[in-house]
Design a protein around this motif. Sequence first.
Motif, PDB file in Angstrom:
ATOM      1  N   SER A 137       0.815  -1.205   0.000  1.00  0.00           N
ATOM      2  CA  SER A 137       0.000   0.000   0.000  1.00  0.00           C
ATOM      3  C   SER A 137       0.854   1.262   0.000  1.00  0.00           C
ATOM      4  CB  SER A 137      -0.915  -0.008   1.229  1.00  0.00           C
ATOM      5  OG  SER A 137      -1.665   1.174   1.295  1.00  0.00           O
ATOM      6  N   LEU A 138       1.923   1.269   0.788  1.00  0.00           N
ATOM      7  CA  LEU A 138       2.783   2.443   0.877  1.00  0.00           C
ATOM      8  C   LEU A 138       3.510   2.745  -0.431  1.00  0.00           C
ATOM      9  CD1 LEU A 138       4.300   1.839   4.412  1.00  0.00           C
ATOM     10  CD2 LEU A 138       2.695   3.644   3.760  1.00  0.00           C
ATOM     11  N   VAL A 139       3.975   1.715  -1.133  1.00  0.00           N
ATOM     12  CA  VAL A 139       4.766   1.964  -2.341  1.00  0.00           C
ATOM     13  C   VAL A 139       3.931   2.105  -3.601  1.00  0.00           C
ATOM     14  CG1 VAL A 139       6.811   0.858  -1.361  1.00  0.00           C
ATOM     15  CG2 VAL A 139       5.287  -0.470  -2.836  1.00  0.00           C
ATOM     16  N   THR A 140       2.664   1.676  -3.562  1.00  0.00           N
ATOM     17  CA  THR A 140       1.823   1.792  -4.759  1.00  0.00           C
ATOM     18  C   THR A 140       0.765   2.880  -4.649  1.00  0.00           C
ATOM     19  OG1 THR A 140       0.228   0.144  -3.987  1.00  0.00           O
ATOM     20  CG2 THR A 140       2.089  -0.656  -5.320  1.00  0.00           C
ATOM     21  N   GLY A 141       0.537   3.382  -3.443  1.00  0.00           N
ATOM     22  CA  GLY A 141      -0.490   4.408  -3.273  1.00  0.00           C
ATOM     23  C   GLY A 141      -1.903   3.847  -3.267  1.00  0.00           C
ATOM     24  N   ARG A 142      -2.051   2.546  -3.201  1.00  0.00           N
ATOM     25  CA  ARG A 142      -3.368   1.895  -3.163  1.00  0.00           C
ATOM     26  C   ARG A 142      -3.726   1.553  -1.719  1.00  0.00           C
ATOM     27  NH1 ARG A 142      -4.975   3.177  -7.876  1.00  0.00           N
ATOM     28  NH2 ARG A 142      -3.993   2.172  -9.625  1.00  0.00           N
ATOM     29  N   ASP A 143      -5.015   1.578  -1.424  1.00  0.00           N
ATOM     30  CA  ASP A 143      -5.483   1.181  -0.108  1.00  0.00           C
ATOM     31  C   ASP A 143      -5.263  -0.317   0.082  1.00  0.00           C
ATOM     32  OD1 ASP A 143      -8.052   0.331   1.751  1.00  0.00           O
ATOM     33  OD2 ASP A 143      -7.187   2.283   2.256  1.00  0.00           O
ATOM     34  N   VAL A 144      -5.027  -0.735   1.308  1.00  0.00           N
ATOM     35  CA  VAL A 144      -4.760  -2.149   1.606  1.00  0.00           C
ATOM     36  C   VAL A 144      -5.902  -3.046   1.143  1.00  0.00           C
ATOM     37  CG1 VAL A 144      -4.367  -3.800   3.486  1.00  0.00           C
ATOM     38  CG2 VAL A 144      -3.282  -1.576   3.552  1.00  0.00           C
ATOM     39  N   ASP A 145      -7.132  -2.522   1.147  1.00  0.00           N
ATOM     40  CA  ASP A 145      -8.300  -3.322   0.757  1.00  0.00           C
ATOM     41  C   ASP A 145      -8.497  -3.416  -0.756  1.00  0.00           C
ATOM     42  OD1 ASP A 145      -8.867  -3.725   3.429  1.00  0.00           O
ATOM     43  OD2 ASP A 145     -10.135  -1.943   3.551  1.00  0.00           O
ATOM     44  N   GLU A 146      -7.730  -2.663  -1.537  1.00  0.00           N
ATOM     45  CA  GLU A 146      -7.871  -2.702  -2.992  1.00  0.00           C
ATOM     46  C   GLU A 146      -7.031  -3.823  -3.589  1.00  0.00           C
ATOM     47  OE1 GLU A 146      -7.325   1.018  -4.998  1.00  0.00           O
ATOM     48  OE2 GLU A 146      -8.283   2.115  -3.373  1.00  0.00           O
ATOM     49  N   VAL A 147      -7.334  -4.140  -4.830  1.00  0.00           N
ATOM     50  CA  VAL A 147      -6.580  -5.164  -5.548  1.00  0.00           C
ATOM     51  C   VAL A 147      -5.334  -4.512  -6.138  1.00  0.00           C
ATOM     52  CG1 VAL A 147      -6.617  -6.752  -7.506  1.00  0.00           C
ATOM     53  CG2 VAL A 147      -8.650  -6.460  -6.087  1.00  0.00           C
ATOM     54  N   PHE A 148      -4.180  -5.171  -5.985  1.00  0.00           N
ATOM     55  CA  PHE A 148      -2.926  -4.663  -6.522  1.00  0.00           C
ATOM     56  C   PHE A 148      -2.707  -5.248  -7.906  1.00  0.00           C
ATOM     57  CE2 PHE A 148      -2.388  -4.439  -1.939  1.00  0.00           C
ATOM     58  CZ  PHE A 148      -1.920  -3.152  -1.784  1.00  0.00           C
ATOM     59  N   ASP A 149      -2.328  -4.405  -8.856  1.00  0.00           N
ATOM     60  CA  ASP A 149      -2.017  -4.858 -10.209  1.00  0.00           C
ATOM     61  C   ASP A 149      -0.553  -5.250 -10.292  1.00  0.00           C
ATOM     62  OD1 ASP A 149      -4.575  -4.279 -11.173  1.00  0.00           O
ATOM     63  OD2 ASP A 149      -4.031  -2.195 -11.567  1.00  0.00           O
ATOM     64  N   TYR A 150      -0.191  -5.898 -11.408  1.00  0.00           N
ATOM     65  CA  TYR A 150       1.213  -6.209 -11.659  1.00  0.00           C
ATOM     66  C   TYR A 150       1.977  -4.959 -12.048  1.00  0.00           C
ATOM     67  CZ  TYR A 150       0.173 -11.142 -11.425  1.00  0.00           C
ATOM     68  OH  TYR A 150      -0.198 -12.370 -10.993  1.00  0.00           O
ATOM     69  N   LEU A 151       1.271  -3.946 -12.543  1.00  0.00           N
ATOM     70  CA  LEU A 151       1.908  -2.722 -13.010  1.00  0.00           C
ATOM     71  C   LEU A 151       1.412  -1.553 -12.168  1.00  0.00           C
ATOM     72  CD1 LEU A 151       3.713  -1.366 -15.118  1.00  0.00           C
ATOM     73  CD2 LEU A 151       1.689  -1.108 -16.538  1.00  0.00           C
ATOM     74  N   ASN A 152       2.317  -0.826 -11.558  1.00  0.00           N
ATOM     75  CA  ASN A 152       1.981   0.330 -10.748  1.00  0.00           C
ATOM     76  C   ASN A 152       2.321   1.597 -11.517  1.00  0.00           C
ATOM     77  OD1 ASN A 152       1.476   2.097  -8.601  1.00  0.00           O
ATOM     78  ND2 ASN A 152       3.567   1.909  -7.849  1.00  0.00           N
ATOM     79  N   LEU A 153       1.374   2.518 -11.617  1.00  0.00           N
ATOM     80  CA  LEU A 153       1.607   3.776 -12.323  1.00  0.00           C
ATOM     81  C   LEU A 153       1.805   4.954 -11.378  1.00  0.00           C
ATOM     82  CD1 LEU A 153      -0.995   3.349 -15.203  1.00  0.00           C
ATOM     83  CD2 LEU A 153       1.449   2.858 -15.236  1.00  0.00           C
ATOM     84  N   GLU A 154       1.691   4.718 -10.062  1.00  0.00           N
ATOM     85  CA  GLU A 154       1.876   5.774  -9.071  1.00  0.00           C
ATOM     86  C   GLU A 154       3.364   5.983  -8.808  1.00  0.00           C
ATOM     87  OE1 GLU A 154      -0.718   7.484  -7.706  1.00  0.00           O
ATOM     88  OE2 GLU A 154      -2.035   6.308  -8.997  1.00  0.00           O
ATOM     89  N   SER A 155       3.742   7.207  -8.483  1.00  0.00           N
ATOM     90  CA  SER A 155       5.134   7.464  -8.113  1.00  0.00           C
ATOM     91  C   SER A 155       5.188   8.052  -6.710  1.00  0.00           C
ATOM     92  CB  SER A 155       5.805   8.410  -9.110  1.00  0.00           C
ATOM     93  OG  SER A 155       5.259   9.696  -8.997  1.00  0.00           O
ATOM     94  N   THR A 156       6.310   7.852  -6.054  1.00  0.00           N
ATOM     95  CA  THR A 156       6.512   8.360  -4.704  1.00  0.00           C
ATOM     96  C   THR A 156       7.996   8.680  -4.510  1.00  0.00           C
ATOM     97  OG1 THR A 156       6.156   7.918  -2.346  1.00  0.00           O
ATOM     98  CG2 THR A 156       6.855   6.061  -3.689  1.00  0.00           C
ATOM     99  N   PRO A 157       8.309   9.707  -3.738  1.00  0.00           N
ATOM    100  CA  PRO A 157       9.723   9.951  -3.426  1.00  0.00           C
ATOM    101  C   PRO A 157      10.301   8.785  -2.617  1.00  0.00           C
ATOM    102  CG  PRO A 157       8.406  11.892  -2.954  1.00  0.00           C
ATOM    103  CD  PRO A 157       7.453  10.770  -3.236  1.00  0.00           C
ATOM    104  N   VAL A 158      11.537   8.419  -2.917  1.00  0.00           N
ATOM    105  CA  VAL A 158      12.226   7.331  -2.230  1.00  0.00           C
ATOM    106  C   VAL A 158      13.529   7.891  -1.662  1.00  0.00           C
ATOM    107  CG1 VAL A 158      13.285   5.059  -2.485  1.00  0.00           C
ATOM    108  CG2 VAL A 158      11.289   5.659  -3.883  1.00  0.00           C
ATOM    109  N   GLU A 159      13.721   7.716  -0.369  1.00  0.00           N
ATOM    110  CA  GLU A 159      14.940   8.198   0.287  1.00  0.00           C
ATOM    111  C   GLU A 159      15.564   7.042   1.065  1.00  0.00           C
ATOM    112  OE1 GLU A 159      16.189  11.448   3.699  1.00  0.00           O
ATOM    113  OE2 GLU A 159      14.535  11.920   2.340  1.00  0.00           O
TER     114      GLU A 159
END
Length: 156
Positions: A77-99
């Motif tokens: 959920s944290l790395v894809t921006g999807r809620d834990v209750d949603e279905v995760f796809d094989y391809l993620n189109l969301e971006s997030t800063p990584v440090e």
Amino acid sequence: PGAVRGRNIILLVGERGTNQVRLPGVQTFELEATIDGEVERELGNPEVVGRVVNGTDATGTATIRPKDIPAFFNTLSLVTGRDVDEVFDYLNLESTPVEVQIQNPKNPGEILKTIYVEDGQFQPPGTPARVNQATDFSFAFNSISGSFSEFKGARP
């Protein structure tokens, strides 16, 4: 760039402040970067007068060992921006800063180096899980812009 292994890795995702979250269970972090470009020279001058960058690429892998199933889905959920209750796809189109902060093993309060990717895009891993065994999940990611920053110590 390169690989970092061990307990002295802090992996943060999200914007700085209250939105930045530390991912637990990080085992290794690896970043590879390539630059494709050409050097410019003037006729009769041996010195380089400029560079043309045709393309850049920054990709990597964060290997994480979650403590249990809810922790695994929380990381997804944290790395894809999807809620834990949603279905995760094989391809993620969301971006997030990584440090990534690398701590001094003798003094964990001291940050030796920080690697920052402004626009990291993680892909959900396959699930090689087995019953009653610790399992590492490799989260591949890339920088959408193809760039990263590296700092001695903490990121300013």
